[in-house]
Design an enzyme around this catalytic site. Sequence first.
Site, mmCIF file in Angstrom:
data_model
loop_
_atom_site.group_PDB
_atom_site.id
_atom_site.type_symbol
_atom_site.label_atom_id
_atom_site.label_comp_id
_atom_site.label_asym_id
_atom_site.label_seq_id
_atom_site.Cartn_x
_atom_site.Cartn_y
_atom_site.Cartn_z
ATOM 1 N N HIS A 198 2.674 3.511 -8.941
ATOM 2 C CA HIS A 198 2.471 2.080 -9.248
ATOM 3 C C HIS A 198 3.676 1.522 -10.005
ATOM 4 O O HIS A 198 4.116 0.406 -9.757
ATOM 5 C CB HIS A 198 1.196 1.879 -10.069
ATOM 6 C CG HIS A 198 -0.053 2.290 -9.334
ATOM 7 N ND1 HIS A 198 -0.308 1.914 -8.041
ATOM 8 C CD2 HIS A 198 -1.122 3.042 -9.707
ATOM 9 C CE1 HIS A 198 -1.477 2.421 -7.643
ATOM 10 N NE2 HIS A 198 -1.992 3.117 -8.645
ATOM 11 N N ARG A 239 -0.439 9.299 -9.907
ATOM 12 C CA ARG A 239 -0.503 8.043 -9.137
ATOM 13 C C ARG A 239 0.171 6.869 -9.855
ATOM 14 O O ARG A 239 0.824 6.045 -9.243
ATOM 15 C CB ARG A 239 -1.977 7.679 -8.843
ATOM 16 C CG ARG A 239 -2.671 8.655 -7.900
ATOM 17 C CD ARG A 239 -4.121 8.236 -7.667
ATOM 18 N NE ARG A 239 -4.187 6.895 -7.111
ATOM 19 C CZ ARG A 239 -4.090 6.608 -5.811
ATOM 20 N NH1 ARG A 239 -3.941 7.583 -4.921
ATOM 21 N NH2 ARG A 239 -4.150 5.365 -5.398
ATOM 22 N N ASP A 286 0.824 -1.211 0.000
ATOM 23 C CA ASP A 286 0.000 0.000 0.000
ATOM 24 C C ASP A 286 0.862 1.266 0.000
ATOM 25 O O ASP A 286 1.978 1.258 0.506
ATOM 26 C CB ASP A 286 -0.921 -0.034 1.236
ATOM 27 C CG ASP A 286 -2.092 0.926 1.094
ATOM 28 O OD1 ASP A 286 -2.342 1.409 -0.028
ATOM 29 O OD2 ASP A 286 -2.764 1.190 2.119
ATOM 30 N N GLY A 287 0.310 2.323 -0.574
ATOM 31 C CA GLY A 287 0.973 3.632 -0.492
ATOM 32 C C GLY A 287 1.583 4.132 -1.790
ATOM 33 O O GLY A 287 2.294 5.139 -1.777
ATOM 34 N N LEU A 292 10.712 -20.466 -4.911
ATOM 35 C CA LEU A 292 9.637 -19.676 -4.298
ATOM 36 C C LEU A 292 8.337 -19.773 -5.108
ATOM 37 O O LEU A 292 8.371 -19.744 -6.337
ATOM 38 C CB LEU A 292 10.085 -18.206 -4.252
ATOM 39 C CG LEU A 292 9.045 -17.179 -3.816
ATOM 40 C CD1 LEU A 292 8.851 -17.218 -2.311
ATOM 41 C CD2 LEU A 292 9.471 -15.772 -4.248
ATOM 42 N N GLY A 308 0.109 5.592 -4.309
ATOM 43 C CA GLY A 308 -0.482 6.883 -4.670
ATOM 44 C C GLY A 308 0.113 8.012 -3.850
ATOM 45 O O GLY A 308 0.480 9.071 -4.386
ATOM 46 N N SER A 336 -7.494 -5.354 -5.239
ATOM 47 C CA SER A 336 -8.631 -5.917 -4.497
ATOM 48 C C SER A 336 -9.915 -5.778 -5.307
ATOM 49 O O SER A 336 -9.986 -4.966 -6.242
ATOM 50 C CB SER A 336 -8.792 -5.187 -3.164
ATOM 51 O OG SER A 336 -9.294 -3.872 -3.379
ATOM 52 N N THR A 337 -10.915 -6.528 -4.934
ATOM 53 C CA THR A 337 -12.221 -6.387 -5.591
ATOM 54 C C THR A 337 -12.715 -4.943 -5.443
ATOM 55 O O THR A 337 -13.279 -4.363 -6.369
ATOM 56 C CB THR A 337 -13.240 -7.356 -4.950
ATOM 57 O OG1 THR A 337 -12.700 -8.663 -5.039
ATOM 58 C CG2 THR A 337 -14.565 -7.315 -5.656
ATOM 59 N N LEU A 367 -6.925 -4.512 7.335
ATOM 60 C CA LEU A 367 -6.720 -5.709 6.519
ATOM 61 C C LEU A 367 -7.321 -5.590 5.123
ATOM 62 O O LEU A 367 -6.947 -6.347 4.224
ATOM 63 C CB LEU A 367 -7.288 -6.930 7.242
ATOM 64 C CG LEU A 367 -6.597 -7.210 8.589
ATOM 65 C CD1 LEU A 367 -7.316 -8.313 9.343
ATOM 66 C CD2 LEU A 367 -5.127 -7.565 8.395
#
Length: 247
Positions: free
Chosen positions: A38, A34, A21-22, A132, A24, A66-67, A196
């Site tokens: 990304h 923004r 997150d973060g 991985l 933007g 996310s949705t 979350l």
Amino acid sequence: MDYKSLINTSEVPSHVAIIMDGNGRWAKKHNKPRIFGHKNGVLSVRSVVEGAGEIGLKYLTLYAFSTENWKRPKIEIAALMQLLVVTISNEVTALNKNGVRLLTIGDLKSLPGNCERELRKAMDKTKNNKGLTLVLALSYSSKSEIINAVKKIATEVSENKLSIEGINDQMFNNYLDTSDIDDPELLIRTSGECRLSNFLLWQIAYSELYFTDKFWPDFTKDDLFKAVVSYQKRERRFGMTSEQLSS
Ligand code: IPE
Ligand code: IPE
Ligand code: MG
């Protein structure tokens, strides 16, 4: 600080999940649009995937979309999807070189056709890799994942393929997108937000949570190592007492 050397290599978590997150706010801080955030976030993904391989994680799950993110401006969504296609097709060779297997969780079918195709191609090309496992959460909602599991179970019960008594914690896992993946021992969220956002709600029932103020584009493998060091200092009691664990 060299956090990597502080990691106890015999107790590395097998699965780390990250809410990236973060982007933007990072872009805003640099007076950029923004999408610039990304794009720089992709560099952090590369560094963290590398770091995860270096310390021998089995699974790294990254919350990429996310949705709820479908509610963002159309132009930002389009740019994110384009970035996803370009990144995936650029990175496949490196993933193969490093033995990384790619998986996804979430509703792939809701992504634009070219994204879905590129992802399926990359998953297929990396499916035999033994290092991985990188899990990308895309168009993912934990509540939807749980509801879908409940629907599948209810259908099996109604068709007499499953008894109500047969429903338990372990079998429930098999109906989730993460059925083949151990639960994360450690969940990291960047950017100072302590929530979350509908991510892996079932799977993180006993995970250690780690929050950092760093915006995602500033997060590197060293920050991953730092989080793992912090995780290793914690005592995971699973409801027991400290004395019970040391006896
Ligand atoms: C995370 O960064 C990336 C995605 C959710 C796709 P954000 O885009 O949420 O950045 P902020 O939270 O607005 O700073
Ligand atoms: C969570 O970040 C989703 C991803 C990191 C992909 P958001 O930025 O969308 O979360 P909220 O809406 O601020 O909780
Ligand atoms: Mg955000």
